[in-house]
Design a protein around this motif. Sequence first.
Motif, short mmCIF file in Angstrom:
data_model
loop_
_atom_site.label_atom_id
_atom_site.label_comp_id
_atom_site.label_asym_id
_atom_site.label_seq_id
_atom_site.Cartn_x
_atom_site.Cartn_y
_atom_site.Cartn_z
N LEU A 6 0.86 -1.18 0.00
CA LEU A 6 0.00 0.00 0.00
C LEU A 6 0.90 1.23 0.00
O LEU A 6 1.75 1.37 0.87
CB LEU A 6 -0.90 0.03 1.24
N LEU A 7 0.72 2.10 -0.98
CA LEU A 7 1.45 3.36 -1.03
C LEU A 7 0.53 4.47 -0.53
O LEU A 7 -0.58 4.62 -1.05
CB LEU A 7 1.93 3.65 -2.45
N LEU A 8 0.99 5.21 0.46
CA LEU A 8 0.18 6.22 1.11
C LEU A 8 0.82 7.58 0.94
O LEU A 8 2.04 7.71 1.08
CB LEU A 8 0.09 5.86 2.60
N ILE A 9 0.01 8.60 0.63
CA ILE A 9 0.52 9.97 0.61
C ILE A 9 -0.36 10.81 1.52
O ILE A 9 -1.60 10.84 1.36
CB ILE A 9 0.62 10.57 -0.81
N PRO A 30 2.81 -1.13 4.22
CA PRO A 30 2.63 0.27 3.83
C PRO A 30 3.94 0.99 3.56
O PRO A 30 4.96 0.73 4.20
CB PRO A 30 1.92 0.89 5.04
N THR A 31 3.92 1.90 2.61
CA THR A 31 5.01 2.85 2.37
C THR A 31 4.39 4.23 2.45
O THR A 31 3.41 4.51 1.75
CB THR A 31 5.62 2.65 0.97
N VAL A 32 4.96 5.09 3.32
CA VAL A 32 4.39 6.43 3.54
C VAL A 32 5.21 7.46 2.79
O VAL A 32 6.44 7.48 2.88
CB VAL A 32 4.37 6.76 5.05
N GLU A 42 8.20 6.57 -5.47
CA GLU A 42 7.89 5.28 -4.84
C GLU A 42 6.94 4.47 -5.70
O GLU A 42 7.07 3.26 -5.82
CB GLU A 42 7.28 5.48 -3.44
N PHE A 43 5.95 5.15 -6.30
CA PHE A 43 4.99 4.45 -7.15
C PHE A 43 5.72 3.75 -8.30
O PHE A 43 5.49 2.57 -8.57
CB PHE A 43 3.94 5.42 -7.70
N LEU A 44 6.58 4.49 -8.97
CA LEU A 44 7.29 3.93 -10.13
C LEU A 44 8.27 2.83 -9.71
O LEU A 44 8.45 1.86 -10.43
CB LEU A 44 8.00 5.04 -10.90
N ALA A 45 8.87 2.98 -8.54
CA ALA A 45 9.84 1.99 -8.06
C ALA A 45 9.15 0.71 -7.59
O ALA A 45 9.64 -0.39 -7.82
CB ALA A 45 10.67 2.58 -6.92
N VAL A 51 -3.38 2.20 -3.30
CA VAL A 51 -2.94 3.55 -2.97
C VAL A 51 -3.96 4.18 -2.03
O VAL A 51 -5.17 4.02 -2.24
CB VAL A 51 -2.82 4.41 -4.26
N ALA A 52 -3.47 4.88 -1.00
CA ALA A 52 -4.34 5.69 -0.14
C ALA A 52 -3.82 7.12 -0.19
O ALA A 52 -2.62 7.35 -0.11
CB ALA A 52 -4.32 5.16 1.30
#
Length: 128
Positions: A6-9, A30-32, A42-45, A51-52
């Motif tokens: 889960l990628l969070l911004i 999760p990755t914040v 981060e999304f591309l990597a 996604v949140a």
Amino acid sequence: MKQPQLLLIDDEPALADFVANAARESGFVPTVTSNDASFRQEFLARRPDAVAMDLGMPVDGVELLRFLANEDFQGPVLIISGFDRRVLESAFRLGEAQGLNMAGPLEKPVRLEELEGLLKRLKPVVPL
């Protein structure tokens, strides 16, 4: 079995930690991120499974929805925001119109049970 990413911004560290902990409890890794550049990097990597995002940040949430659509992102996109419900719903509809798999939206302050319940429902649609 691989755990979904889960990628969070969110630019509010306390809320970002809250969402990240709920994601962990729901079986996500999760990755914040707190800004547009690190989110895109981060999304591309990582090519996350879900996604949140917060709409009310220095970066425009609508721009990030366009970015996700341009990247042909297939996973669920969860909007969490303190904005007025009408703003949330129009962003939600915009994401759907761009072909995104929109989830939520959840209004701040988010209740833990509500957030974990939604994340657990999203998890089965994540390709493992």
